[in-house]
Design a protein around this motif. Structure first.
Motif, PDB file in Angstrom:
ATOM      1  N   THR A 230       3.178   5.446  -6.133  1.00  0.00           N
ATOM      2  CA  THR A 230       4.626   5.290  -6.278  1.00  0.00           C
ATOM      3  C   THR A 230       5.199   4.502  -5.109  1.00  0.00           C
ATOM      4  OG1 THR A 230       4.764   7.393  -7.468  1.00  0.00           O
ATOM      5  CG2 THR A 230       6.809   6.511  -6.567  1.00  0.00           C
ATOM      6  N   PHE A 231       4.685   4.767  -3.913  1.00  0.00           N
ATOM      7  CA  PHE A 231       5.141   4.012  -2.741  1.00  0.00           C
ATOM      8  C   PHE A 231       4.835   2.523  -2.916  1.00  0.00           C
ATOM      9  CE2 PHE A 231       4.544   2.176   1.479  1.00  0.00           C
ATOM     10  CZ  PHE A 231       5.725   2.546   2.107  1.00  0.00           C
ATOM     11  N   ALA A 232       3.652   2.220  -3.455  1.00  0.00           N
ATOM     12  CA  ALA A 232       3.291   0.826  -3.696  1.00  0.00           C
ATOM     13  C   ALA A 232       4.227   0.191  -4.716  1.00  0.00           C
ATOM     14  CB  ALA A 232       1.844   0.742  -4.176  1.00  0.00           C
ATOM     15  N   ALA A 233       4.605   0.966  -5.735  1.00  0.00           N
ATOM     16  CA  ALA A 233       5.540   0.455  -6.738  1.00  0.00           C
ATOM     17  C   ALA A 233       6.916   0.211  -6.117  1.00  0.00           C
ATOM     18  CB  ALA A 233       5.649   1.441  -7.899  1.00  0.00           C
ATOM     19  N   LEU A 234       7.345   1.111  -5.241  1.00  0.00           N
ATOM     20  CA  LEU A 234       8.619   0.923  -4.541  1.00  0.00           C
ATOM     21  C   LEU A 234       8.583  -0.330  -3.674  1.00  0.00           C
ATOM     22  CD1 LEU A 234       9.426   4.573  -3.377  1.00  0.00           C
ATOM     23  CD2 LEU A 234      10.769   3.210  -4.983  1.00  0.00           C
ATOM     24  N   LYS A 235       7.461  -0.510  -2.971  1.00  0.00           N
ATOM     25  CA  LYS A 235       7.322  -1.690  -2.120  1.00  0.00           C
ATOM     26  C   LYS A 235       7.373  -2.966  -2.953  1.00  0.00           C
ATOM     27  CE  LYS A 235       4.583  -4.987  -0.164  1.00  0.00           C
ATOM     28  NZ  LYS A 235       3.751  -6.021  -0.831  1.00  0.00           N
ATOM     29  N   ARG A 236       6.753  -2.920  -4.117  1.00  0.00           N
ATOM     30  CA  ARG A 236       6.714  -4.095  -4.985  1.00  0.00           C
ATOM     31  C   ARG A 236       8.096  -4.434  -5.531  1.00  0.00           C
ATOM     32  NH1 ARG A 236       2.727  -4.747 -10.262  1.00  0.00           N
ATOM     33  NH2 ARG A 236       3.459  -6.808 -10.921  1.00  0.00           N
ATOM     34  N   GLU A 237       8.857  -3.409  -5.886  1.00  0.00           N
ATOM     35  CA  GLU A 237      10.156  -3.639  -6.508  1.00  0.00           C
ATOM     36  C   GLU A 237      11.284  -3.804  -5.496  1.00  0.00           C
ATOM     37  OE1 GLU A 237      10.607  -4.065  -9.855  1.00  0.00           O
ATOM     38  OE2 GLU A 237       8.412  -4.040  -9.821  1.00  0.00           O
ATOM     39  N   MET A 238      11.208  -3.053  -4.375  1.00  0.00           N
ATOM     40  CA  MET A 238      12.331  -3.012  -3.439  1.00  0.00           C
ATOM     41  C   MET A 238      12.022  -3.630  -2.080  1.00  0.00           C
ATOM     42  SD  MET A 238      14.461  -1.469  -5.425  1.00  0.00           S
ATOM     43  CE  MET A 238      15.778  -1.334  -4.229  1.00  0.00           C
ATOM     44  N   GLY A 239      10.736  -3.830  -1.774  1.00  0.00           N
ATOM     45  CA  GLY A 239      10.362  -4.347  -0.466  1.00  0.00           C
ATOM     46  C   GLY A 239       9.993  -3.228   0.493  1.00  0.00           C
ATOM     47  N   TRP A 240       9.331  -3.596   1.594  1.00  0.00           N
ATOM     48  CA  TRP A 240       8.859  -2.610   2.569  1.00  0.00           C
ATOM     49  C   TRP A 240       9.999  -1.788   3.147  1.00  0.00           C
ATOM     50  CZ3 TRP A 240       4.253  -0.758   3.213  1.00  0.00           C
ATOM     51  CH2 TRP A 240       3.128  -1.532   2.926  1.00  0.00           C
ATOM     52  N   LYS A 241      11.099  -2.428   3.455  1.00  0.00           N
ATOM     53  CA  LYS A 241      12.213  -1.759   4.125  1.00  0.00           C
ATOM     54  C   LYS A 241      12.734  -0.594   3.295  1.00  0.00           C
ATOM     55  CE  LYS A 241      16.926  -2.589   5.788  1.00  0.00           C
ATOM     56  NZ  LYS A 241      18.001  -3.612   5.959  1.00  0.00           N
ATOM     57  N   TYR A 242      13.060  -0.868   2.045  1.00  0.00           N
ATOM     58  CA  TYR A 242      13.626   0.179   1.200  1.00  0.00           C
ATOM     59  C   TYR A 242      12.576   1.216   0.817  1.00  0.00           C
ATOM     60  CZ  TYR A 242      18.052  -2.288   0.684  1.00  0.00           C
ATOM     61  OH  TYR A 242      19.268  -2.873   0.931  1.00  0.00           O
ATOM     62  N   ALA A 243      11.344   0.779   0.597  1.00  0.00           N
ATOM     63  CA  ALA A 243      10.280   1.725   0.253  1.00  0.00           C
ATOM     64  C   ALA A 243      10.055   2.722   1.388  1.00  0.00           C
ATOM     65  CB  ALA A 243       8.992   0.977  -0.064  1.00  0.00           C
ATOM     66  N   THR A 244      10.003   2.211   2.613  1.00  0.00           N
ATOM     67  CA  THR A 244       9.809   3.083   3.777  1.00  0.00           C
ATOM     68  C   THR A 244      11.010   3.998   3.982  1.00  0.00           C
ATOM     69  OG1 THR A 244       8.464   1.364   4.826  1.00  0.00           O
ATOM     70  CG2 THR A 244       9.297   3.126   6.240  1.00  0.00           C
ATOM     71  N   LEU A 245      12.205   3.455   3.797  1.00  0.00           N
ATOM     72  CA  LEU A 245      13.424   4.251   3.943  1.00  0.00           C
ATOM     73  C   LEU A 245      13.446   5.409   2.949  1.00  0.00           C
ATOM     74  CD1 LEU A 245      16.268   4.696   5.130  1.00  0.00           C
ATOM     75  CD2 LEU A 245      17.131   3.094   3.394  1.00  0.00           C
ATOM     76  N   ILE A 246      13.105   5.122   1.706  1.00  0.00           N
ATOM     77  CA  ILE A 246      13.091   6.160   0.670  1.00  0.00           C
ATOM     78  C   ILE A 246      12.047   7.225   0.993  1.00  0.00           C
ATOM     79  CG2 ILE A 246      12.559   6.612  -1.759  1.00  0.00           C
ATOM     80  CD1 ILE A 246      13.737   3.825  -2.385  1.00  0.00           C
ATOM     81  N   ALA A 247      10.845   6.786   1.369  1.00  0.00           N
ATOM     82  CA  ALA A 247       9.756   7.724   1.642  1.00  0.00           C
ATOM     83  C   ALA A 247      10.075   8.632   2.828  1.00  0.00           C
ATOM     84  CB  ALA A 247       8.461   6.957   1.895  1.00  0.00           C
ATOM     85  N   LEU A 248      10.553   8.051   3.922  1.00  0.00           N
ATOM     86  CA  LEU A 248      10.869   8.849   5.109  1.00  0.00           C
ATOM     87  C   LEU A 248      12.049   9.783   4.857  1.00  0.00           C
ATOM     88  CD1 LEU A 248      10.425   6.240   7.995  1.00  0.00           C
ATOM     89  CD2 LEU A 248       8.856   8.050   7.277  1.00  0.00           C
ATOM     90  N   SER A 249      13.039   9.302   4.128  1.00  0.00           N
ATOM     91  CA  SER A 249      14.206  10.139   3.822  1.00  0.00           C
ATOM     92  C   SER A 249      13.802  11.349   2.994  1.00  0.00           C
ATOM     93  CB  SER A 249      15.262   9.319   3.071  1.00  0.00           C
ATOM     94  OG  SER A 249      15.728   8.245   3.860  1.00  0.00           O
TER      95      SER A 249
END
Length: 265
Positions: A230-249
């Protein structure tokens, strides 16, 4: 049709009815749910829908909830865990819709004709989901169990468990050793359950964990980090910044929620 029926409800969290479709996919797997946000028109809507999609209890999380709460505590407590999840989804959606830039759009789409699903398509989709577990999850379970036993035999787990013990014991109220299983959950959520069996050497977890601990552990597993796919999918769709922000939050939120449950239960 579902998009039109749910449009008014979805507007309460800043989305329109089409966003309901990827959220429904999330009950099977969060990966296609995140990828499904491509049908939305704006970056704001994609961000909101992606965040909420990662909070939807996928089939792997459902395994954990049923395997811990359902079997040992009863169906009533399963409903409670799901209610907590749905409340969180609504509140997070409401909050993000207020602070995210942009505005909610109306829904304009063509309603397609109803079609009867064919048996071949159903079987193909079933195998597509099943083979993922057979080829990916099962080897991880075997290898992970083997590594856990090696680490236990040579005492490498003791240092890590001792390090996290004060936090897990006092703040979350969980056995410190459960921290190890959460690491495997980053790969696949259902691995947390299987690793608990391996770690404690029994499938009757109610004998080694209290009902309160089972609920807290299930809730933390539900929210603490999207699986790696799922993190990889987030990175693909939203980019590293938003994927990391979502995961850490979500990780911070899961820990705080676990601490709150430890205080009130």
């Amino acid at each position: 049709r579902i998009a039109f029926l749910t449009d008014s409800v979805m507007h309460t969290i800043g989305l329109h009815g089409k966003a309901f479709l990827p959220l429904i996919l999330g009950f099977g797997c969060n990966v296609p749910a995140v990828l499904g946000t491509r049908i939305l028109e704006t970056k704001r809507q994609k961000f909101l829908a992606s965040v909420l999609a990662t909070l939807v209890p996928c089939s792997a999380r459902t395994i954990v909830i049923l395997g811990l709460v359902g079997i040992f505590l009863g169906f009533k407590y399963v409903i409670i865990v799901y209610v907590i999840d749905f409340i969180v989804i609504f509140l997070v959606g409401k909050f993000l819709s207020k602070i995210a830039p942009g505005k909610s759009l109306g829904l304009i789409m063509e309603v397609p004709p109803l079609r009867k699903p064919t048996l071949s398509i159903v079987l193909k989709q079933t195998w597509f989901r099943l083979k993922d577990f057979i080829y990916v999850a099962f080897p991880i379970i075997v290898i992970g169990s083997f590594l856990l036993e090696i680490l236990k035999v040579f005492g490498f787990l003791d240092g890590f468990v001792a390090f996290v013990s004060p936090f897990f014991t006092k703040f979350l109220g969980l056995p410190p050793s459960t921290s190890i299983t959460l690491i495997f959950g980053i790969l696949r959520k259902e691995l947390t359950l299987f690793m608990l069996f391996t770690l404690f050497g029994t499938e009757k977890l109610i004998t080694v964990m209290t009902p309160k601990q089972l609920i807290i552990y299930s809730v933390i597993t539900l929210f603490y980090f999207p699986c790696i796919a799922t993190f990889a999918a987030l990175k693909r769709e939203m980019g590293w910044k938003y994927a990391t922000l979502i995961a850490l939050s979500e990780m911070i939120f899961a820990v705080l929620l676990g601490g709150i449950l430890n205080l009130i239960l």
